[in-house]
Design a protein around this motif. Structure first.
Motif, mmCIF file in Angstrom:
data_model
loop_
_atom_site.group_PDB
_atom_site.id
_atom_site.type_symbol
_atom_site.label_atom_id
_atom_site.label_comp_id
_atom_site.label_asym_id
_atom_site.label_seq_id
_atom_site.Cartn_x
_atom_site.Cartn_y
_atom_site.Cartn_z
ATOM 1 N N THR A 133 0.848 -1.188 0.000
ATOM 2 C CA THR A 133 0.000 0.000 0.000
ATOM 3 C C THR A 133 0.885 1.240 0.000
ATOM 4 N N LEU A 134 0.823 2.017 -1.094
ATOM 5 C CA LEU A 134 1.561 3.268 -1.209
ATOM 6 C C LEU A 134 0.616 4.437 -0.930
ATOM 7 N N ILE A 186 14.031 3.344 10.957
ATOM 8 C CA ILE A 186 12.998 2.846 10.050
ATOM 9 C C ILE A 186 13.511 2.951 8.612
ATOM 10 N N SER A 187 12.823 2.313 7.679
ATOM 11 C CA SER A 187 13.224 2.357 6.272
ATOM 12 C C SER A 187 12.594 3.552 5.569
ATOM 13 N N ASN A 188 13.321 4.102 4.616
ATOM 14 C CA ASN A 188 12.861 5.196 3.773
ATOM 15 C C ASN A 188 13.028 4.726 2.327
ATOM 16 N N THR A 189 11.898 4.465 1.666
ATOM 17 C CA THR A 189 11.929 3.812 0.352
ATOM 18 C C THR A 189 11.284 4.690 -0.714
ATOM 19 N N SER A 190 11.955 4.756 -1.850
ATOM 20 C CA SER A 190 11.376 5.387 -3.041
ATOM 21 C C SER A 190 11.064 4.290 -4.055
ATOM 22 N N ASN A 221 7.165 3.647 8.479
ATOM 23 C CA ASN A 221 8.121 3.667 7.386
ATOM 24 C C ASN A 221 7.799 4.866 6.499
ATOM 25 N N ILE A 222 8.751 5.176 5.657
ATOM 26 C CA ILE A 222 8.591 6.302 4.731
ATOM 27 C C ILE A 222 8.613 5.754 3.319
ATOM 28 N N VAL A 223 7.565 6.043 2.552
ATOM 29 C CA VAL A 223 7.459 5.586 1.163
ATOM 30 C C VAL A 223 7.182 6.798 0.288
ATOM 31 N N ASN A 247 8.564 9.663 0.217
ATOM 32 C CA ASN A 247 8.604 10.883 1.038
ATOM 33 C C ASN A 247 7.368 11.095 1.911
ATOM 34 N N ILE A 248 6.526 10.091 2.063
ATOM 35 C CA ILE A 248 5.354 10.196 2.940
ATOM 36 C C ILE A 248 5.526 9.195 4.079
ATOM 37 N N LYS A 249 5.476 9.709 5.305
ATOM 38 C CA LYS A 249 5.646 8.871 6.496
ATOM 39 C C LYS A 249 4.308 8.248 6.875
ATOM 40 N N GLU A 250 4.275 6.942 6.898
ATOM 41 C CA GLU A 250 3.062 6.203 7.232
ATOM 42 C C GLU A 250 3.268 5.441 8.539
#
Length: 923
Positions: free
Chosen positions: A358-359, A698-702, A755-757, A759-762
């Motif tokens: 889920t993005l 935490i992970s930061n993913t693009s 986590n950050i996907v 540039n949005i922190k969820e």
């Protein structure tokens, strides 16, 4: 058969209608000389005809007691005993309902006069400071019972189907025989192979290291040690077991263990082999040979202990084990223990998984399948030397060696699809790896007691050397579709060496502020881990047909140092009823990375943090206690998280470290309460534990439009977890031969992660409630029926994508039965039903049924058995896992139905002058 059934029914009806007498006996116990109440005196009542214990209790801190129960015998005898006092006795004759108020009972100090005759009786339970002691003669079992059967009779002791032992809700992690380890302190080997008849006393205490026990420090309040005292005449001889079986679908198993006791000298060997995903011995049998550490148990019965794999891995496993242990005492004050263990396995597995990501602005899916074949061989040697120079000076030396060889291959296929099920990329990889690893570790503890007020000085040093080498070949292809299609193929060979040199030292000085009550501990610890990593990767050259083209992006050459210096102070105050400690330390840590291949990535980071540890323990009386603990700890980033190196080994998921990461601070609190009433057969256990995280990593993913992932790491605040639960148990004696055990419990968990996907922190909060209910019925040692029902309610709530909130529910029902009717035939059934309606793409429900028939032969020393595994052919291990940005359903290869015919023989010559004793074998 009809006559046997009629006889069975008549016997049951006769016992249910048998005459019973209810009674209540109360009073107050005092010291005649001191005129003060006596706490923890033992009060028990026996049958006059055969001295069988009917009921028992312990006096409270005011000396009061109340003993209630019912008896099928009219004439009983009451005993009141306390260490150092003469035993009080009284014969009691019961009516249909009897109440006896005995008032004040004054116990006199024991007298050593030769002309005085004192009538005494061994109490079933005795409390000696922090030790609970049971008199084995007071607890009746079948004549051929082993130690496990005995422990199940003791109040507050529970043993589950895997052999795990708990006392008043706390794990037993060590079992000693006459105060010394037996097969590395292993619980299961001891409980399943020693017979009850050779045991005189069972003692239970908080677990302590040898240094802690010697210096008088606190033990581990959350773990227990059981010490079995063997009668002197039974501490010499041989005992063991041999078993084997062959089955359908070419299934087989075999195991043996032989033990030799000669007072202080003990020697044991064991070996096993099978292809039914069984280690041959239980997890508990092997675990304590190597102490604590990082352990896991697989769903197929395999497990791993400190990196040593037993039973192999997932899938279908062929395993081999062999081991030996030796213990002896040389001279006065020198104890030696040595263990050798070999484990080998080969496994084949096929698995598949589906993930729904889920993005912030869309969804996508991945499907993955993998197959693997692994071969593993592990040799381990550990020794321990205890040298007691005198009553104030102890040296403990514990070296260990591990040698491991492993090779295997793996194939993985993975595809990504858009929300509309359009294929966006796929990834295929094939790898083969061959590795070897050597490990040496040695710990030296030196303890010196100073004076008689509780002072001591203690030094500990641990050094560790690890060396591992791996040769690996990887072939992979990634294809990207869409508006910018691309394809990349890799064919590479890598040589990897990973070495570690570690040093950990600690010095402690205890200064008594108030003799034997109030202490100040001054401590200093130094820890240094230096890791060297070198990986040379070469691409395949089509011209030379060799791996000759150096690939710098997939190679590494660095040295990583983790150095921590921690001075600390601890205050400790303890009395008979309660204990308090508070410790604070200052952690100065240095992380240093020297990268020879990429000098620009070298780094040097320094961190200063406070560490705290506070605990409080209070014992209300002999039946109830409460324990609280708070800790502030600091966890530093791993080298892969902090090193700014771009890891492109998986081109569909590229990971880069972040050198600006800070250590994670973990504030953790824990509280538990337990109360067990031995007389009433009831127990309650409650606990709550929670953590709050600062600078959590935490992970930061693009994620690109083609779902290629580029990830790094960040610090964040706001994460937490909360765990809690409890259980209530009740033992009801329906009549003289029928016992009912009831157990109800539940646990709850709530945790928040981020986590950050793109540039949005969820953030996602997952909460779960798991109640359970169990009932066990035992009738006349002939029939046992155990049932347990578990249900799990789980909910995941998202901070942003609230429309993706998920609810999961699963059910599990377990039924275990055992019958010993006729006398020599044992029939066991193990039935489990699982239902998980939320699993997608796999079976939602399944029945799993195993059964065993075992018939005793050769004067009950041998057993012929027939075992059926997965009789309904529904074995499955489908499961669902939810995180902050995806939901995963997975399933892998399982062992399928088979039948096996086996034979087992148990022998025992422990006893006076080597006299052979025949005991019923336990399959």
């Amino acid at each position: 058969m009809k006559k046997l059934l009629l006889l069975f029914t008549l016997l049951l009806a006769t016992n249910m209608l048998a005459q019973s007498y209810q009674f209540k006996i109360s009073g107050k116990i005092n010291s005649k000389k001191e005129k003060t109440p006596i706490e923890a005196a033992t009060i028990h009542i026996e049958k006059v005809k055969d001295s069988t214990v009917v009921s028992y209790t312990i006096s409270d801190d005011n000396g009061n007691f109340s003993l209630e129960g019912k008896s099928y015998n009219k004439n009983l005898k009451l005993f009141i005993s306390y260490i150092g006092m003469n035993t009080f006795t009284k014969v009691i004759s019961l009516d249909k309902k009897s109440t006896f108020e005995l008032g004040n009972i004054n116990l006199e100090e024991e007298s050593n006069l030769l002309n005085e005759i004192v009538v005494t009786s061994r109490a079933p339970i005795t409390i000696k400071t922090d030790t609970l002691e049971f008199n084995v003669k007071s607890f009746k079992t079948k004549k051929d019972a082993n130690v496990e059967d005995l422990l199940k009779k003791l109040p507050g002791v529970e043993i589950d189907e895997n052999g795990k032992i708990t006392v008043n809700g706390k794990d037993v992690n060590k079992i000693l025989v006459n105060g010394k380890p037996f097969f590395g302190n292993d619980p299961s080997i001891t409980t399943k192979n020693l017979t009850k008849d050779i045991i005189e006393k069972v003692q239970i205490t908080d677990t302590k290291s040898k240094s802690e026990a010697f210096s008088g420090e606190k033990g581990d309040a959350n773990n227990k040690t059981i010490n079995l005292t063997i009668k002197k005449e039974n501490n010499k001889g041989w005992f063991g077991r041999v078993s084997g079986g062959a089955g359908t679908d070419k299934r087989y198993e075999g195991a043996t263990m032989v033990n030799r006791f000669d007072n202080d000298q003990r020697f044991s060997v064991l070996a096993s082999t099978n292809n039914i995903n069984s280690p041959g011995f239980s997890f508990g049998e092997i675990q304590k040979m190597f102490g604590g550490g990082n352990n896991w148990i697989g769903g197929n019965g395999s497990f791993s202990i400190n990196g040593r794999r037993f039973g192999g891995g997932s899938g279908i496993v062929k395993s081999k084990t062999a081991g030996a242990t030796y213990a002896d005492q040389y001279g006065k004050g020198v104890d030696v223990n040595a263990n050798y263990f070999y484990s080998g396995s080969s496994s084949n597995d096929a698995s598949k998984s589906n993930k729904e990501y889920t993005l912030p602005d869309r969804k996508y899916f991945t499907n993955a399948t993998s197959t693997s074949n692994d071969e593993n061989h592990n040799h381990s040697v550990s020794t321990e030397f205890d040298i007691e120079i005198d009553s104030t000076f102890l040296i403990n030396i514990s070296p260990s060696f591990v040698f491991n060889k492993r090779e295997g291959n793996n194939r993985r296929e993975e595809e990504s699809l858009s929300e509309s099920n359009v294929l966006t990329n796929n990834y295929t990889s094939n790898s083969f790896a061959k590795s070897s690893a050597n490990n040496f570790k040695n710990t030296i503890d030196i303890t010196k007691k100073l004076g008689s007020k509780g002072a001591f000085i203690k030094a500990s040093i641990t050094n560790q050397i690890d060396e591992s080498n791996t040769d690996e070949i990887n072939k992979s292809t990634i294809e990207v579709f869409g508006s910018n299609p691309s394809s990349e193929t890799r064919d590479q060979e890598s040589t990897i060496s990973d070495n570690l040199v570690g040093l950990n030292t600690m010095v402690t000085y205890r200064f008594p502020l108030v003799a034997k009550k109030f202490f100040l501990d001054a401590k200093y610890s130094y820890q240094s881990d230096e890791r060297e990593n070198k990986q040379d990767t070469y691409d395949f050259n089509n011209s030379s047909q060799q791996y000759t083209d150096f690939n710098e992006s997939l190679s590494s050459d660095f040295t990583y140092n983790d150095i921590a210096k921690t001075p600390s102070l601890e205050l400790i105050y303890k009395t008979k009823k309660w204990r308090f400690n508070f410790e604070t330390g200052f952690v100065n840590r240095t992380l240093e990375n020297n990268d020879k291949l990429r000098p620009e990535l070298s780094l040097n980071k320094k961190f200063n943090n406070i560490a705290l540890d506070a605990g409080f323990r209070y014992r209300f009386d002999s039946k109830a206690s409460i324990y609280l603990d708070y800790r502030l700890t600091n966890r530093v980033p791993g080298i892969n998280q902090i090193q700014p190196f771009e890891n492109v080994s998986n081109p569909s998921n590229i990971i880069t470290g972040n050198p600006e990461l800070k250590p994670t601070q973990n504030h953790r609190a824990y509280i538990n309460f337990n109360k067990f009433n031995w007389q009433a057969g009831t127990g309650i256990y409650l606990y709550v534990s929670g953590s709050m995280f600062k600078n959590q990593i935490i992970s930061n993913t693009s994620i690109s439009d083609e779902f290629i992932r580029n990830s790094t790491y960040e610090n964040t605040d706001g994460g937490y977890d909360l765990w809690g639960g409890g259980s209530y148990s009740k033992k009801v004696k329906l009549d003289s031969i029928t016992t009912l055990k009831l157990r109800a419990g539940s646990n709850i968990s709530v945790f928040k992660n981020f986590n950050i996907v793109n540039n949005i922190k969820e953030g996602a909060q997952t909460s779960a409630l798991r109640p359970n209910l169990g009932v066990t019925l035992d009738w006349n040692k002939l029939i046992s029926i155990e049932t347990r029902y578990d249900v799990s309610f789980s909910k995941t709530k998202y901070d942003i994508n609230t429309n993706q909130n998920q609810n999961f529910t699963s059910h599990s029902l377990t039924i275990r039965t055992k019958t010993n009717f006729p006398k020599k035939l044992e029939w066991r059934n193990d039935v489990k039903y699982t239902y998980n309606p939320n699993v997608v793409g796999f079976n939602k429900s399944a029945w799993f049924w195993n059964a065993t028939l075992a018939y005793s032969v050769l004067k009950d020393q041998g057993t012929i058995s027939l075992k059926g595994y997965d009789l309904l052919s529904q074995n499955t291990n489908a499961q669902r896992r939810a995180t902050s940005n995806y939901i995963e359903d997975s399933e892998s290869t399982v062992l399928e139905r088979y039948f096996m015919l086996g034979f087992s023989w148990k022998f025992n010559s422990l006893g006076k002058k080597g006299k052979i004793r025949d005991y019923n074998m336990r399959f």
